[in-house]
Scaffold this motif. Structure first.
Motif, PDB file in Angstrom:
ATOM      1  N   LEU A  38      -0.315  -5.604  -4.915  1.00  0.00           N
ATOM      2  CA  LEU A  38      -0.824  -6.848  -4.344  1.00  0.00           C
ATOM      3  C   LEU A  38      -1.031  -6.661  -2.743  1.00  0.00           C
ATOM      4  O   LEU A  38      -2.214  -7.049  -2.290  1.00  0.00           O
ATOM      5  N   ALA A  39      -0.228  -5.782  -1.901  1.00  0.00           N
ATOM      6  CA  ALA A  39      -0.685  -5.399  -0.684  1.00  0.00           C
ATOM      7  C   ALA A  39      -1.798  -4.838  -0.372  1.00  0.00           C
ATOM      8  O   ALA A  39      -2.463  -5.086   0.391  1.00  0.00           O
ATOM      9  N   GLY A  40      -2.089  -3.912  -1.392  1.00  0.00           N
ATOM     10  CA  GLY A  40      -3.246  -2.926  -1.325  1.00  0.00           C
ATOM     11  C   GLY A  40      -4.559  -3.815  -1.548  1.00  0.00           C
ATOM     12  O   GLY A  40      -5.396  -3.871  -0.872  1.00  0.00           O
ATOM     13  N   ASP A  41      -4.583  -5.061  -2.563  1.00  0.00           N
ATOM     14  CA  ASP A  41      -5.546  -5.947  -2.750  1.00  0.00           C
ATOM     15  C   ASP A  41      -5.712  -6.817  -1.359  1.00  0.00           C
ATOM     16  O   ASP A  41      -6.984  -6.972  -0.959  1.00  0.00           O
ATOM     17  N   ILE A  42      -4.687  -7.069  -0.776  1.00  0.00           N
ATOM     18  CA  ILE A  42      -4.898  -8.012   0.360  1.00  0.00           C
ATOM     19  C   ILE A  42      -5.556  -7.200   1.552  1.00  0.00           C
ATOM     20  O   ILE A  42      -6.481  -7.697   2.149  1.00  0.00           O
ATOM     21  N   LEU A  43      -5.212  -5.848   1.542  1.00  0.00           N
ATOM     22  CA  LEU A  43      -5.940  -5.017   2.536  1.00  0.00           C
ATOM     23  C   LEU A  43      -7.472  -4.962   2.212  1.00  0.00           C
ATOM     24  O   LEU A  43      -8.392  -4.876   3.101  1.00  0.00           O
ATOM     25  N   LEU A  44      -7.546  -4.706   0.932  1.00  0.00           N
ATOM     26  CA  LEU A  44      -8.812  -4.409   0.791  1.00  0.00           C
ATOM     27  C   LEU A  44      -9.985  -5.679   0.724  1.00  0.00           C
ATOM     28  O   LEU A  44     -10.908  -5.579   1.137  1.00  0.00           O
ATOM     29  N   LEU A  45      -9.411  -6.820  -0.112  1.00  0.00           N
ATOM     30  CA  LEU A  45     -10.160  -7.861  -0.190  1.00  0.00           C
ATOM     31  C   LEU A  45      -9.915  -9.239   0.409  1.00  0.00           C
ATOM     32  O   LEU A  45     -10.257 -10.377   0.031  1.00  0.00           O
ATOM     33  N   LEU A  85      -5.225   3.429  -1.005  1.00  0.00           N
ATOM     34  CA  LEU A  85      -4.049   4.474  -1.058  1.00  0.00           C
ATOM     35  C   LEU A  85      -2.653   3.683  -1.670  1.00  0.00           C
ATOM     36  O   LEU A  85      -1.995   4.210  -2.361  1.00  0.00           O
ATOM     37  N   LEU A  86      -2.369   2.467  -1.270  1.00  0.00           N
ATOM     38  CA  LEU A  86      -1.258   1.800  -1.697  1.00  0.00           C
ATOM     39  C   LEU A  86      -1.342   1.650  -3.281  1.00  0.00           C
ATOM     40  O   LEU A  86      -0.396   1.985  -4.000  1.00  0.00           O
ATOM     41  N   GLY A  87      -2.782   1.429  -3.780  1.00  0.00           N
ATOM     42  CA  GLY A  87      -2.670   1.414  -5.338  1.00  0.00           C
ATOM     43  C   GLY A  87      -2.473   2.901  -6.197  1.00  0.00           C
ATOM     44  O   GLY A  87      -1.845   3.212  -6.899  1.00  0.00           O
ATOM     45  N   GLY A  91       0.579   4.082  -8.289  1.00  0.00           N
ATOM     46  CA  GLY A  91       0.040   4.040  -9.934  1.00  0.00           C
ATOM     47  C   GLY A  91       0.781   4.715 -10.798  1.00  0.00           C
ATOM     48  O   GLY A  91       1.212   3.981 -11.994  1.00  0.00           O
ATOM     49  N   PRO A  92       1.548   5.785 -10.543  1.00  0.00           N
ATOM     50  CA  PRO A  92       2.636   6.223 -11.527  1.00  0.00           C
ATOM     51  C   PRO A  92       3.722   5.501 -11.821  1.00  0.00           C
ATOM     52  O   PRO A  92       4.183   5.658 -13.065  1.00  0.00           O
ATOM     53  N   LEU A  93       4.035   4.587 -11.080  1.00  0.00           N
ATOM     54  CA  LEU A  93       5.210   3.590 -11.393  1.00  0.00           C
ATOM     55  C   LEU A  93       4.757   2.700 -12.471  1.00  0.00           C
ATOM     56  O   LEU A  93       5.640   2.220 -13.151  1.00  0.00           O
ATOM     57  N   TYR A  94       3.616   2.402 -12.300  1.00  0.00           N
ATOM     58  CA  TYR A  94       3.132   1.686 -13.831  1.00  0.00           C
ATOM     59  C   TYR A  94       3.298   2.353 -14.957  1.00  0.00           C
ATOM     60  O   TYR A  94       3.825   1.749 -15.877  1.00  0.00           O
ATOM     61  N   LEU A  95       2.994   3.638 -14.902  1.00  0.00           N
ATOM     62  CA  LEU A  95       3.390   4.327 -16.232  1.00  0.00           C
ATOM     63  C   LEU A  95       4.627   4.576 -16.428  1.00  0.00           C
ATOM     64  O   LEU A  95       5.056   4.270 -17.722  1.00  0.00           O
ATOM     65  N   VAL A  96       5.463   4.484 -15.620  1.00  0.00           N
ATOM     66  CA  VAL A  96       7.197   4.653 -15.738  1.00  0.00           C
ATOM     67  C   VAL A  96       7.343   2.840 -16.367  1.00  0.00           C
ATOM     68  O   VAL A  96       8.181   2.830 -17.281  1.00  0.00           O
ATOM     69  N   ALA A 125      -3.263   3.754 -16.875  1.00  0.00           N
ATOM     70  CA  ALA A 125      -3.419   5.123 -16.404  1.00  0.00           C
ATOM     71  C   ALA A 125      -4.944   5.153 -15.699  1.00  0.00           C
ATOM     72  O   ALA A 125      -5.057   5.901 -14.942  1.00  0.00           O
ATOM     73  N   LEU A 126      -5.753   4.260 -16.113  1.00  0.00           N
ATOM     74  CA  LEU A 126      -7.331   4.054 -15.381  1.00  0.00           C
ATOM     75  C   LEU A 126      -7.144   3.364 -14.230  1.00  0.00           C
ATOM     76  O   LEU A 126      -8.145   3.483 -13.389  1.00  0.00           O
ATOM     77  N   ALA A 127      -6.180   2.366 -14.133  1.00  0.00           N
ATOM     78  CA  ALA A 127      -6.237   1.560 -13.228  1.00  0.00           C
ATOM     79  C   ALA A 127      -6.107   2.033 -11.554  1.00  0.00           C
ATOM     80  O   ALA A 127      -7.016   1.693 -10.764  1.00  0.00           O
ATOM     81  N   PRO A 128      -5.643   3.153 -11.385  1.00  0.00           N
ATOM     82  CA  PRO A 128      -5.530   3.891 -10.140  1.00  0.00           C
ATOM     83  C   PRO A 128      -7.093   4.366  -9.514  1.00  0.00           C
ATOM     84  O   PRO A 128      -7.165   4.329  -8.502  1.00  0.00           O
ATOM     85  N   PHE A 129      -7.741   4.783 -10.454  1.00  0.00           N
ATOM     86  CA  PHE A 129      -9.104   5.229 -10.314  1.00  0.00           C
ATOM     87  C   PHE A 129     -10.011   4.078  -9.708  1.00  0.00           C
ATOM     88  O   PHE A 129     -10.479   4.100  -8.734  1.00  0.00           O
ATOM     89  N   ALA A 130      -9.853   3.099 -10.718  1.00  0.00           N
ATOM     90  CA  ALA A 130     -10.651   1.955 -10.403  1.00  0.00           C
ATOM     91  C   ALA A 130     -10.148   1.244  -8.760  1.00  0.00           C
ATOM     92  O   ALA A 130     -11.292   1.059  -7.890  1.00  0.00           O
TER      93      ALA A 130
END
Length: 250
Positions: A38-45, A85-87, A91-96, A125-130
């Motif tokens: 969420l913080a990353g989205d705020i910084l990006l968009l 970078l925040l995302g 990203g591995p936390l989502y896999l956990v 697993a695909l989300a961090p790349f996107a």
């Protein structure tokens, strides 16, 4: 007793104290990841959108691509970098966190509980790349704008990056949609650690709710989260699953 006759250790049961701690930690991993994204989205968009008068490049795009570029063009390189970078780094936390969904479904037969876990995990697993690709996309648009060169090749560059970016987004959304439908069916069927009302707690439902929430916020708050619907939806999902399973023993 020889090594070949030693019985394997049984898996940790979700109803044991250790199992409950694991379920809580996996859920909190999802909440933490969602907050970081969420913080990353705020910084990006999260910047007020630029206009075609300010950025002539925008006239070549429409829809979601235009809105995303309009929000990223006014942002600094540092802001875009940290937003991406925040995302990527969390990203591995989502896999956990997906392991908690697996634990919540596991009492059901594997043919019902395993496929949604696999599908949802594949999407995450695909989300961090996107997410991370937004930095390259925004930087390319900024470079084209700041160069002042009117070239069809340069103008098309952000569009080429967006095409590649939207492919994994389409695949991950497809995985989430299929996994959500299967997860909802599994919960409604019964025999899981989730109560039946949790059939609505999945990305297919939570992300549209996240879109409504981000659009409902007024003023600067609404502008800040205008591109954060997925993160808000995932925050809702893992908050609900963590709350439901926090004290559950079976």
């Amino acid at each position: 007793m020889t090594p070949s006759t030693v019985a394997p250790s049984p898996p940790v049961a979700p109803s044991s104290p250790t199992g409950r701690v694991w379920v809580r930690l996996t859920g909190l991993s999802g909440v933490l990841a969602s907050l970081a994204w969420l913080a990353g989205d705020i910084l990006l968009l999260g910047k007020p959108m630029g206009t075609a008068d300010q950025y002539p490049l925008l006239a070549s795009y429409s829809g979601t691509a235009r809105d995303s570029l309009a929000a990223m063009l006014p942002a600094s390189t540092t802001r875009l970098a940290w937003g991406a970078l925040l995302g990527v780094l969390t990203g591995p936390l989502y896999l956990v966190a997906c392991r908690q969904l697996r634990q919540g479904l596991r009492p059901a037969p594997r043919r019902w509980s395993l496929p949604p876990y696999v599908l949802l995990t594949a999407g995450f697993a695909l989300a961090p790349f996107a997410h991370g690709s937004f930095f390259s996309w925004g930087q390319a648009a900024k470079a084209v704008h700041e160069s002042g060169v009117r070239s069809d090749v340069l103008t098309a560059l952000p569009g080429d990056i967006a095409t590649v970016l939207f492919i994994p987004y389409a695949v991950l959304l497809g995985c989430w949609a299929a996994g959500s439908a299967w997860m909802a069916a599994c919960i409604l069927r019964g025999g899981t650690a989730f109560p039946r009302w949790m059939c609505v707690a999945n990305p297919l439902i939570c992300i549209p709710v996240g879109m409504l929430l981000t659009k409902a916020l007024p003023g600067a708050a609404g502008t800040a989260v205008q591109g954060a619907a997925l993160s808000v939806g995932n925050l809702l999902l893992f908050t609900l699953s963590t709350a439901v399973l926090w004290k559950r023993r079976g």
